[in-house]
Scaffold this active site. Structure first.
Site, PDB file in Angstrom:
ATOM      1  N   ARG A  51       0.810  -1.434   0.128  1.00 54.56           N
ATOM      2  CA  ARG A  51      -0.005  -0.159   0.053  1.00 54.56           C
ATOM      3  C   ARG A  51       0.808   1.188  -0.206  1.00 54.56           C
ATOM      4  O   ARG A  51       1.912   1.031   0.294  1.00 54.56           O
ATOM      5  CB  ARG A  51      -1.098  -0.105   1.258  1.00 54.56           C
ATOM      6  CG  ARG A  51      -1.989  -0.837   1.184  1.00 54.56           C
ATOM      7  CD  ARG A  51      -2.759  -1.057   2.517  1.00 54.56           C
ATOM      8  NE  ARG A  51      -1.904  -1.925   3.655  1.00 54.56           N
ATOM      9  CZ  ARG A  51      -2.524  -1.971   4.769  1.00 54.56           C
ATOM     10  NH1 ARG A  51      -3.753  -1.589   5.062  1.00 54.56           N
ATOM     11  NH2 ARG A  51      -1.762  -2.471   5.598  1.00 54.56           N
ATOM     12  N   LYS A 105       1.825   1.980   7.410  1.00 50.82           N
ATOM     13  CA  LYS A 105       1.976   1.056   8.531  1.00 50.82           C
ATOM     14  C   LYS A 105       2.963   1.724   9.524  1.00 50.82           C
ATOM     15  O   LYS A 105       3.848   2.799   9.246  1.00 50.82           O
ATOM     16  CB  LYS A 105       2.646  -0.188   8.157  1.00 50.82           C
ATOM     17  CG  LYS A 105       1.574  -1.303   7.368  1.00 50.82           C
ATOM     18  CD  LYS A 105       0.304  -1.503   8.091  1.00 50.82           C
ATOM     19  CE  LYS A 105       0.726  -2.479   9.362  1.00 50.82           C
ATOM     20  NZ  LYS A 105      -0.628  -2.874  10.123  1.00 50.82           N
ATOM     21  N   TYR A 133      -1.116   4.033  10.697  1.00 48.80           N
ATOM     22  CA  TYR A 133      -1.464   3.162  11.691  1.00 48.80           C
ATOM     23  C   TYR A 133      -0.335   2.817  12.457  1.00 48.80           C
ATOM     24  O   TYR A 133       0.770   2.588  12.053  1.00 48.80           O
ATOM     25  CB  TYR A 133      -2.002   1.822  10.848  1.00 48.80           C
ATOM     26  CG  TYR A 133      -3.349   1.852  10.383  1.00 48.80           C
ATOM     27  CD1 TYR A 133      -4.420   2.163  11.006  1.00 48.80           C
ATOM     28  CD2 TYR A 133      -3.042   1.707   8.942  1.00 48.80           C
ATOM     29  CE1 TYR A 133      -5.661   2.214  10.276  1.00 48.80           C
ATOM     30  CE2 TYR A 133      -4.529   1.924   8.322  1.00 48.80           C
ATOM     31  CZ  TYR A 133      -5.604   1.954   8.862  1.00 48.80           C
ATOM     32  OH  TYR A 133      -6.855   2.085   8.141  1.00 48.80           O
ATOM     33  N   HIS A 147      -0.891   0.965  16.209  1.00 47.21           N
ATOM     34  CA  HIS A 147      -1.286  -0.200  17.081  1.00 47.21           C
ATOM     35  C   HIS A 147      -0.358  -0.204  18.191  1.00 47.21           C
ATOM     36  O   HIS A 147       0.298  -1.521  18.287  1.00 47.21           O
ATOM     37  CB  HIS A 147      -1.420  -1.488  16.059  1.00 47.21           C
ATOM     38  CG  HIS A 147      -2.440  -1.237  15.116  1.00 47.21           C
ATOM     39  ND1 HIS A 147      -3.809  -1.551  15.174  1.00 47.21           N
ATOM     40  CD2 HIS A 147      -2.088  -1.269  13.508  1.00 47.21           C
ATOM     41  CE1 HIS A 147      -4.505  -1.241  14.150  1.00 47.21           C
ATOM     42  NE2 HIS A 147      -3.511  -1.375  13.202  1.00 47.21           N
ATOM     43  N   GLU A 174      -5.985   4.418  13.823  1.00 50.43           N
ATOM     44  CA  GLU A 174      -7.019   3.675  14.616  1.00 50.43           C
ATOM     45  C   GLU A 174      -7.500   4.241  15.601  1.00 50.43           C
ATOM     46  O   GLU A 174      -8.488   3.796  16.062  1.00 50.43           O
ATOM     47  CB  GLU A 174      -6.326   2.252  14.714  1.00 50.43           C
ATOM     48  CG  GLU A 174      -4.967   2.593  15.898  1.00 50.43           C
ATOM     49  CD  GLU A 174      -3.783   2.824  15.559  1.00 50.43           C
ATOM     50  OE1 GLU A 174      -2.754   2.613  16.292  1.00 50.43           O
ATOM     51  OE2 GLU A 174      -3.679   3.029  14.290  1.00 50.43           O
ATOM     52  N   LEU A 234     -12.760  -5.907  18.714  1.00 46.58           N
ATOM     53  CA  LEU A 234     -11.931  -4.698  18.594  1.00 46.58           C
ATOM     54  C   LEU A 234     -12.142  -3.868  19.925  1.00 46.58           C
ATOM     55  O   LEU A 234     -13.194  -3.772  20.339  1.00 46.58           O
ATOM     56  CB  LEU A 234     -12.141  -3.683  17.743  1.00 46.58           C
ATOM     57  CG  LEU A 234     -11.701  -2.395  17.337  1.00 46.58           C
ATOM     58  CD1 LEU A 234     -10.234  -2.547  17.368  1.00 46.58           C
ATOM     59  CD2 LEU A 234     -12.356  -1.483  16.435  1.00 46.58           C
ATOM     60  N   ASP A 284      -3.034  -7.305  14.866  1.00 47.26           N
ATOM     61  CA  ASP A 284      -2.312  -6.139  14.784  1.00 47.26           C
ATOM     62  C   ASP A 284      -2.472  -5.507  16.070  1.00 47.26           C
ATOM     63  O   ASP A 284      -1.649  -4.458  16.453  1.00 47.26           O
ATOM     64  CB  ASP A 284      -2.325  -5.148  13.534  1.00 47.26           C
ATOM     65  CG  ASP A 284      -3.968  -5.023  13.238  1.00 47.26           C
ATOM     66  OD1 ASP A 284      -4.758  -5.311  14.090  1.00 47.26           O
ATOM     67  OD2 ASP A 284      -4.200  -4.275  12.251  1.00 47.26           O
ATOM     68  N   ALA A 290      -0.420  -9.713   9.810  1.00 52.40           N
ATOM     69  CA  ALA A 290      -0.692  -8.461  10.554  1.00 52.40           C
ATOM     70  C   ALA A 290      -1.067  -7.382   9.614  1.00 52.40           C
ATOM     71  O   ALA A 290      -1.454  -6.561  10.281  1.00 52.40           O
ATOM     72  CB  ALA A 290       0.451  -8.193  11.456  1.00 52.40           C
TER      73      ALA A 290
END
Length: 367
Positions: free
Chosen positions: A15, A74, A93, A95, A117, A239, A269, A298
Site C-alpha cells: 500500500r 503502517k 497506523y 497499533h 486507528e 476490537l 495487529d 498482521a
C-alpha cells in the site's frame, strides 16, 4: 508545510500512504510534497503520476530529514524509527498496544504519533480504521476458505458445500466492521454463519440486515466454547479501539475444535484474539497449533494494495489536508477527533489504553 510520503518497508506491504490526487490537493493548498521513488508501484501507481500531480520524487532519508508531516500506512519499521525526530508528526497506523518496543522508540524520538486507528469522530465512528477493516473482514473469508483446503492443512471443506453436502460452519467473534463484512462474504458463499458480540443493539441490527443463513448470538465464554466445537472456520474480529484485543480463545479451547479447523485472527495487529496467536506474514501466513490452522497476517489488506490504497487514502486525505493546513494544535482544537488520535506527543505517552497495556504513565494531549 513539507509533507512526506515514504515507500512502505514492512514485509509484503504494497500500500501507499497518499494517491496522486492527494498530492495535487496538498500542492494546490500551498504545501510541498515529497514522495519516495517507487512508493506507489505496489499499488499500480507510477512515479510519473506523482510528479505530474506536483510531488518532488526523492529518497527516504530526505523525507525523514525534512518532512514536517509524514503520511504512511503502517507503523515505522526499525530503520525508520532511527530517523524519527522531535517536532515531526507521523500520521499512520501504529497499533501501539501490541508493541511495547515500538511505543518506547517513538516516545524516545520526540516525534508525535497521530494514529489512524484511534481517530474517533463525535458519532463514535473510526473513519480511518473502517476502510481497512472492511477489506480485512472480506479477505478473512477469502483466506480462510483457502486455508480450509487439505493441502493447506485444513479440514478439506468447501465453504459453501454442494447439493447434498452441508456447507462449512463459520463463527465470527465480533460484530463490528470486520465481523459484519466477514459475515456478508461468508453468507454469500453459502456457509452457515454465526456472529457473536456483546452488544445486543448491534446484534439486532445485524439480524435485520444480514442474510437468513447468518445467526447472531450473545458472546460469553460458554457460548464461545460451544461454537468453537462446531466451527470449521473462526474469525477473530473483536476490537477495543487503541487497546490490546481481548483474548477470547484460550489454548485449552483448541482441544474442543475439529482437527483442521481454521482460525483467522484479524485482530493480530492489536495483539490477537487467541492465546496461541502470533504475527505472521504473507510469505508464511499460517502455522498449526494443536491441530488448528492459525492465519495471523498482521497486514492482511496489504495483499490487495490496488484496492486498499484507494480505500484508505479516500478516507485519510481530508484529515491529512487539515493537519497540513492548520497544524496539529489548531486541528485538534477544532476537532476532538485529532486530539484522540494523538498517541505519543513530544516524548510522552498520551493514550490511556496503550498506557494500561504496558503499565506506563501517560497524560492526555492538550493542544
Amino acid at each position: 508545510m513539507i509533507v512526506g510520503v515514504p515507500r512502505e518497508t514492512k514485509q509484503h506491504e504494497y500500500r501507499v500512504g497518499m494517491l496522486p490526487a492527494g498530492v495535487e490537493s496538498l500542492t494546490r493548498a500551498g504545501h510541498r510534497v515529497l514522495v519516495e521513488q517507487g512508493a506507489g508501484l505496489g499499488s499500480g501507481i507510477a512515479d510519473a503520476e506523482y510528479a505530474t500531480a506536483g510531488a518532488a520524487l526523492t529518497d527516504p532519508s530526505a523525507i525523514w530529514a525534512t518532512a514536517d508531516l509524514v503520511v504512511k500506512v503502517k507503523e515505522p519499521q526499525a530503520a525508520e524509527l532511527t530517523q524519527l525526530r522531535a517536532g515531526q508528526v507521523v500520521f499512520t497506523y501504529f497499533h501501539f498496544a501490541a508493541d511495547r518496543a515500538l511505543t518506547e522508540a517513538v516516545i524516545a524520538s520526540g516525534a508525535t504519533a497521530v494514529a489512524y486507528e484511534t481517530l474517533r469522530e463525535a458519532n463514535g465512528k473510526l473513519p480511518l480504521l473502517t476502510p481497512m477493516s472492511e477489506v480485512a473482514g472480506r479477505m478473512s473469508i477469502q483466506e480462510g476458505a483457502k486455508c480450509l483446503e487439505r493441502p493447506q492443512h485444513g479440514r478439506g471443506i468447501l465453504l459453501g458445500g454442494v447439493p447434498g453436502v452441508a456447507p462449512a460452519v463459520v463463527v465470527i467473534l465480533g460484530g463490528g466492521v470486520v465481523g459484519s463484512n466477514a459475515a456478508k462474504v461468508a453468507a454469500g458463499f453459502g456457509a452457515h454463519v454465526t456472529v457473536l458480540d456483546i452488544n445486543l443493539d448491534r446484534l439486532r441490527y445485524l439480524d435485520e440486515t444480514l442474510p437468513g443463513n447468518v445467526t447472531t448470538l450473545f458472546s460469553d465464554r460458554y457460548t464461545i466454547r460451544d461454537e468453537l466445537a462446531r466451527a470449521d472456520l473462526v474469525i477473530g474480529a473483536a476490537l477495543i479501539p487503541g487497546a490490546r484485543a481481548p483474548v477470547l480463545i484460550e489454548r485449552a479451547d483448541l482441544a474442543r475444535m475439529q482437527a483442521g479447523a481454521v482460525f483467522v485472527d484479524v485482530a493480530i495487529d492489536q495483539g490477537g484474539s487467541a492465546e496461541t496467536s502470533r504475527p505472521t506474514n504473507h510469505d508464511v501466513p499460517t502455522y498449526v497449533v494443536d491441530g488448528i490452522v492459525h492465519y495471523c497476517v498482521a497486514n492482511i489488506p496489504g495483499a490487495v494494495a490496488c484496492t486498499s490504497s484507494y480505500a484508505l487514502c479516500n478516507a485519510t486525505l481530508p484529515y491529512a489536508l487539515k493537519l497540513a493546513n492548520l497544524g496539529l494544535p489548531a486541528a485538534a482544537r477544532q476537532s476532538r477527533a485529532f486530539a484522540e488520535a494523538v498517541n505519543v506527543h513530544e516524548g510522552r505517552l498520551t493514550n490511556a489504553a496503550v498506557a494500561q497495556a504496558f503499565d506506563m504513565s501517560w497524560s492526555a494531549y492538550v493542544p
